[in-house]
Motif scaffolding. Sequence first.
Motif, mmCIF file in Angstrom:
data_model
loop_
_atom_site.group_PDB
_atom_site.id
_atom_site.type_symbol
_atom_site.label_atom_id
_atom_site.label_comp_id
_atom_site.label_asym_id
_atom_site.label_seq_id
_atom_site.Cartn_x
_atom_site.Cartn_y
_atom_site.Cartn_z
ATOM 1 N N ASP A 173 1.133 -0.944 0.160
ATOM 2 C CA ASP A 173 0.826 0.017 -0.348
ATOM 3 C C ASP A 173 0.676 1.384 0.185
ATOM 4 O O ASP A 173 1.164 1.779 1.328
ATOM 5 N N VAL A 174 1.570 1.496 -1.014
ATOM 6 C CA VAL A 174 2.561 2.751 -1.458
ATOM 7 C C VAL A 174 2.010 3.972 -1.936
ATOM 8 O O VAL A 174 2.468 4.743 -2.289
ATOM 9 N N GLU A 175 0.959 4.505 -1.809
ATOM 10 C CA GLU A 175 0.493 5.273 -2.696
ATOM 11 C C GLU A 175 0.275 6.287 -1.346
ATOM 12 O O GLU A 175 -0.036 6.500 -0.593
ATOM 13 N N GLY A 176 0.883 7.513 -2.074
ATOM 14 C CA GLY A 176 0.693 8.985 -1.432
ATOM 15 C C GLY A 176 1.937 9.271 -0.128
ATOM 16 O O GLY A 176 1.998 9.226 0.486
ATOM 17 N N THR A 177 2.864 7.738 -0.798
ATOM 18 C CA THR A 177 3.970 7.616 1.006
ATOM 19 C C THR A 177 5.350 8.535 0.493
ATOM 20 O O THR A 177 5.299 8.959 -0.972
ATOM 21 N N LEU A 226 7.026 -1.070 -0.200
ATOM 22 C CA LEU A 226 7.765 -0.705 0.830
ATOM 23 C C LEU A 226 8.018 -2.055 2.134
ATOM 24 O O LEU A 226 7.580 -3.009 1.857
ATOM 25 N N LEU A 227 9.828 -1.834 2.043
ATOM 26 C CA LEU A 227 10.079 -2.916 3.048
ATOM 27 C C LEU A 227 10.971 -2.391 4.531
ATOM 28 O O LEU A 227 11.973 -1.569 4.068
ATOM 29 N N TRP A 228 11.181 -3.239 5.734
ATOM 30 C CA TRP A 228 11.150 -2.894 6.310
ATOM 31 C C TRP A 228 11.760 -4.384 7.692
ATOM 32 O O TRP A 228 10.559 -4.872 7.623
ATOM 33 N N THR A 229 12.552 -4.231 8.326
ATOM 34 C CA THR A 229 12.860 -5.001 9.445
ATOM 35 C C THR A 229 11.863 -4.465 10.475
ATOM 36 O O THR A 229 12.345 -3.634 10.748
ATOM 37 N N GLU A 230 10.913 -5.396 11.160
ATOM 38 C CA GLU A 230 10.851 -4.900 12.189
ATOM 39 C C GLU A 230 11.566 -5.583 13.737
ATOM 40 O O GLU A 230 12.214 -6.670 12.808
#
Length: 77
Positions: A34-38, A52-56
């Motif tokens: 869900d990258v719209e507007g990021t 979008l990728l991130w490590t939690e």
Amino acid sequence: MKILVSLSGGLVNAVYLDEEAAAAKVQVVIADYDVEGTQCETVLDPDGDEVLLWTETPITESPHAEKMFALEATGCF
């Protein structure tokens, strides 16, 4: 080995690991399509879709998670 992902409104609130997953040093990577507007930098996944990728950073030794792990999943899928 158990991993609990807590979501609300489609957003990741927290990730919990049981002792076995923590001992195995499980890495949790979140992929959000869900990258719209990021305003954050996106990357392309292997299919060419923006993500979008991130490590939690997981939470360990959580009494709440231990109680959740003990519940039986309903499997509504």
